[in-house]
Scaffold this motif. Structure first.
Motif, PDB file in Angstrom:
ATOM      1  N   SER A   1       6.566  10.475   4.625  1.00  0.00           N
ATOM      2  CA  SER A   1       5.159  10.444   4.990  1.00  0.00           C
ATOM      3  C   SER A   1       4.305   9.919   3.835  1.00  0.00           C
ATOM      4  O   SER A   1       4.719   9.945   2.671  1.00  0.00           O
ATOM      5  CB  SER A   1       4.670  11.845   5.363  1.00  0.00           C
ATOM      6  OG  SER A   1       4.686  12.682   4.224  1.00  0.00           O
ATOM      7  N   LYS A   2       3.081   9.441   4.190  1.00  0.00           N
ATOM      8  CA  LYS A   2       2.150   8.992   3.148  1.00  0.00           C
ATOM      9  C   LYS A   2       1.804  10.128   2.198  1.00  0.00           C
ATOM     10  O   LYS A   2       1.644   9.910   0.992  1.00  0.00           O
ATOM     11  CB  LYS A   2       0.860   8.467   3.792  1.00  0.00           C
ATOM     12  CG  LYS A   2       0.988   7.123   4.451  1.00  0.00           C
ATOM     13  CD  LYS A   2      -0.376   6.468   4.659  1.00  0.00           C
ATOM     14  CE  LYS A   2      -1.378   7.396   5.279  1.00  0.00           C
ATOM     15  NZ  LYS A   2      -2.710   6.766   5.443  1.00  0.00           N
TER      16      LYS A   2
ATOM     17  N   THR B   1       0.844  -1.191   0.000  1.00  0.00           N
ATOM     18  CA  THR B   1       0.000   0.000   0.000  1.00  0.00           C
ATOM     19  C   THR B   1       0.879   1.241   0.000  1.00  0.00           C
ATOM     20  O   THR B   1       2.119   1.158   0.121  1.00  0.00           O
ATOM     21  CB  THR B   1      -0.898   0.027   1.239  1.00  0.00           C
ATOM     22  OG1 THR B   1      -0.063   0.166   2.404  1.00  0.00           O
ATOM     23  CG2 THR B   1      -1.716  -1.254   1.352  1.00  0.00           C
ATOM     24  N   ILE B   2       0.238   2.413  -0.122  1.00  0.00           N
ATOM     25  CA  ILE B   2       0.984   3.663  -0.044  1.00  0.00           C
ATOM     26  C   ILE B   2       1.665   3.777   1.321  1.00  0.00           C
ATOM     27  O   ILE B   2       2.800   4.262   1.433  1.00  0.00           O
ATOM     28  CB  ILE B   2       0.049   4.859  -0.313  1.00  0.00           C
ATOM     29  CG1 ILE B   2      -0.367   4.878  -1.786  1.00  0.00           C
ATOM     30  CG2 ILE B   2       0.734   6.174   0.051  1.00  0.00           C
ATOM     31  CD1 ILE B   2      -1.306   6.008  -2.150  1.00  0.00           C
ATOM     32  N   ARG B   3       0.997   3.300   2.360  1.00  0.00           N
ATOM     33  CA  ARG B   3       1.596   3.330   3.709  1.00  0.00           C
ATOM     34  C   ARG B   3       2.889   2.504   3.732  1.00  0.00           C
ATOM     35  O   ARG B   3       3.899   2.928   4.307  1.00  0.00           O
ATOM     36  CB  ARG B   3       0.607   2.776   4.731  1.00  0.00           C
ATOM     37  CG  ARG B   3       1.147   2.809   6.170  1.00  0.00           C
ATOM     38  CD  ARG B   3       0.213   2.023   7.088  1.00  0.00           C
ATOM     39  NE  ARG B   3      -1.091   2.637   7.165  1.00  0.00           N
ATOM     40  CZ  ARG B   3      -1.390   3.652   7.987  1.00  0.00           C
ATOM     41  NH1 ARG B   3      -0.464   4.157   8.798  1.00  0.00           N
ATOM     42  NH2 ARG B   3      -2.612   4.146   8.001  1.00  0.00           N
TER      43      ARG B   3
ATOM     44  N   GLU C   1      11.525  -0.953  -7.115  1.00  0.00           N
ATOM     45  CA  GLU C   1      12.123  -2.150  -6.510  1.00  0.00           C
ATOM     46  C   GLU C   1      11.076  -3.099  -5.963  1.00  0.00           C
ATOM     47  O   GLU C   1      11.261  -4.319  -5.941  1.00  0.00           O
ATOM     48  CB  GLU C   1      13.080  -1.733  -5.388  1.00  0.00           C
ATOM     49  CG  GLU C   1      14.363  -1.089  -5.889  1.00  0.00           C
ATOM     50  CD  GLU C   1      15.217  -0.560  -4.747  1.00  0.00           C
ATOM     51  OE1 GLU C   1      14.722  -0.527  -3.607  1.00  0.00           O
ATOM     52  OE2 GLU C   1      16.378  -0.183  -5.009  1.00  0.00           O
ATOM     53  N   HIS C   2       9.961  -2.560  -5.523  1.00  0.00           N
ATOM     54  CA  HIS C   2       8.935  -3.397  -4.902  1.00  0.00           C
ATOM     55  C   HIS C   2       7.730  -3.612  -5.808  1.00  0.00           C
ATOM     56  O   HIS C   2       6.676  -4.058  -5.361  1.00  0.00           O
ATOM     57  CB  HIS C   2       8.499  -2.781  -3.565  1.00  0.00           C
ATOM     58  CG  HIS C   2       9.568  -2.821  -2.527  1.00  0.00           C
ATOM     59  ND1 HIS C   2      10.583  -1.884  -2.467  1.00  0.00           N
ATOM     60  CD2 HIS C   2       9.806  -3.709  -1.522  1.00  0.00           C
ATOM     61  CE1 HIS C   2      11.389  -2.166  -1.451  1.00  0.00           C
ATOM     62  NE2 HIS C   2      10.938  -3.279  -0.867  1.00  0.00           N
ATOM     63  N   THR C   3       7.899  -3.279  -7.081  1.00  0.00           N
ATOM     64  CA  THR C   3       6.850  -3.480  -8.096  1.00  0.00           C
ATOM     65  C   THR C   3       5.476  -3.063  -7.596  1.00  0.00           C
ATOM     66  O   THR C   3       4.488  -3.775  -7.691  1.00  0.00           O
ATOM     67  CB  THR C   3       6.791  -4.955  -8.557  1.00  0.00           C
ATOM     68  OG1 THR C   3       6.488  -5.776  -7.414  1.00  0.00           O
ATOM     69  CG2 THR C   3       8.096  -5.376  -9.178  1.00  0.00           C
ATOM     70  N   PHE C   4       5.434  -1.874  -7.027  1.00  0.00           N
ATOM     71  CA  PHE C   4       4.175  -1.322  -6.525  1.00  0.00           C
ATOM     72  C   PHE C   4       3.314  -0.874  -7.703  1.00  0.00           C
ATOM     73  O   PHE C   4       3.790  -0.184  -8.612  1.00  0.00           O
ATOM     74  CB  PHE C   4       4.458  -0.130  -5.610  1.00  0.00           C
ATOM     75  CG  PHE C   4       3.237   0.652  -5.205  1.00  0.00           C
ATOM     76  CD1 PHE C   4       2.416   0.189  -4.193  1.00  0.00           C
ATOM     77  CD2 PHE C   4       2.919   1.850  -5.824  1.00  0.00           C
ATOM     78  CE1 PHE C   4       1.297   0.902  -3.799  1.00  0.00           C
ATOM     79  CE2 PHE C   4       1.807   2.569  -5.447  1.00  0.00           C
ATOM     80  CZ  PHE C   4       0.989   2.100  -4.425  1.00  0.00           C
TER      81      PHE C   4
END
Length: 372
Positions: free
Chosen positions: A17-18, A6-8, A45-48
């Protein structure tokens, strides 16, 4: 399966910060370049992947814009969509398309149902309607209730909804004047659908040019046609087989002009030596017809771009100000010099964009040329 981030999660991994992550995702410019680069690296890197349907902008607005369009097979749609897409790509929004079938175009209830589904899904923050046809009344109601709507052209007279179109009357005037300057006097016109505003304006532009040189429009030289392939074949054959046939034909659009070229070929009439032909639109095949077609170019790309900028400007404003303060938004479009100002109190926003005549090989001077 790996955990869906998630964005968090991205904010924690990046140590920010978010709200900072959100501003980067929304393409806001007030983020330190080094911080932006760091966040984008973590995202990569985290394929978000952002869930566009669930993501919201400030104030709870959806990140999605709904575009109500006719069939993508329409030859003018690629350029309109290119203009729309280029503007959306530079904004924090994404585009979702709702296509209307050929049958639905002529049915008000079916179009209203489509728009209702868009609204009830709560996906779209606003609607960009391309040639919406009968649903204009419903779109007007939505706009006057505060929902952002912008229309690109239409078959009916504009309402209070912000609206972008080409200047059909001046374009038709330029086409007819060009034929007059080549010495033609018997200039026929094949009209578009009678209930289309564009058809009416092109006929008026044709009449304007004739009247400027002292010629009264001849009812015998005006025939109904249409805007789709083969709509002009009957009228073209009628004109070509007249005992005193016209020396030039101004067609309602390029498809009808192709019908004129085909009919002339069938009857052994040489274009442009024996008949000059002008179309309207300048769709892609017109430069490859035989002969290449002289036509009036509509600025489809610019129309899509300008309408999208207008919609983004509306979205940037509180609902109580959306009809009055488009011009102050960072997305406010450049308005044609003759267009009304966007922030005029209670004045509908109507932007007519200039057309231009594209001279190719389907016209030639008439013997006994007379200067206009």
């Amino acid at each position: 399966m790996p955990k869906k981030l998630t964005i968090r999660d991205i904010a924690e991994l990046a140590g920010v910060s978010k709200s900072t992550v959100s501003r980067v995702l929304n393409a806001k410019q007030d983020v330190d370049p080094a911080t932006r680069e760091h966040i984008l690296k973590v995202i990569e890197e985290h394929t978000f992947v952002l869930d566009m349907a669930a993501s919201k902008l400030a104030g709870g607005r959806s990140r999605l814009i709904g575009s109500l369009i006719p069939s993508l097979a329409w030859p003018l749609m690629p350029e309109i969509m290119r203009g729309i897409s280029e503007v959306v790509a530079q904004s924090p929004y994404e585009l979702i398309l709702y296509s209307i079938t050929h049958e639905q175009v002529h049915h008000d209830k079916e179009q209203r149902d489509i728009i209702s589904r868009i609204l009830h899904s709560n996906l779209a923050s606003g609607i960009l309607a391309v040639f919406p046809g009968p649903s204009i009344c419903y779109l007007t109601e939505l706009y006057e209730e505060g929902f952002p709507v912008v229309i690109i052209d239409d078959r009916s007279e504009p309402t209070s909804v912000p609206w972008v179109s080409a200047d059909n009357r001046l374009g038709a005037h330029a086409a007819t004047k060009y034929l007059l300057q080549l010495g033609h006097r018997r200039i026929a016109h094949i009209q578009g659908p009678a209930d289309y505003r564009a058809s009416q304006e092109r006929y008026l532009g044709y009449c304007d040019a004739l009247q400027e040189v002292g010629l009264a429009p001849d009812p015998d030289l005006v025939c109904p046609g249409g805007f789709t392939p083969t709509d002009g074949r009957s009228a073209a054959s009628h004109f070509i087989t007249m005992p005193n046939r016209p020396t030039a034909i101004f067609a309602s659009n390029d498809h009808v002009a192709y019908d004129v070229l085909a009919a002339a070929d069938e009857h052994g009439i040489r274009v442009p030596e024996q008949l000059s032909v002008v179309g309207f639109d300048d769709i892609a095949p017109s430069s490859y017809s035989r002969p290449p077609l002289t036509t009036v170019r509509q600025p489809f790309y610019e129309m899509g771009k300008q309408a999208t900028e207008m919609l983004l400007a509306l979205l940037e404003r509180p609902s109580t100000q959306r009809r009055l303060q488009i011009a102050d938004s960072p997305y406010a479009p450049e308005i044609h010099p003759k267009a009304p100002q966007l922030n005029q109190m209670h004045s509908p926003t109507r932007v007519r964009m200039s057309t231009n005549l594209v001279e190719r090989s389907s016209c030639s001077p008439y013997k006994g040329h007379i200067d206009c």
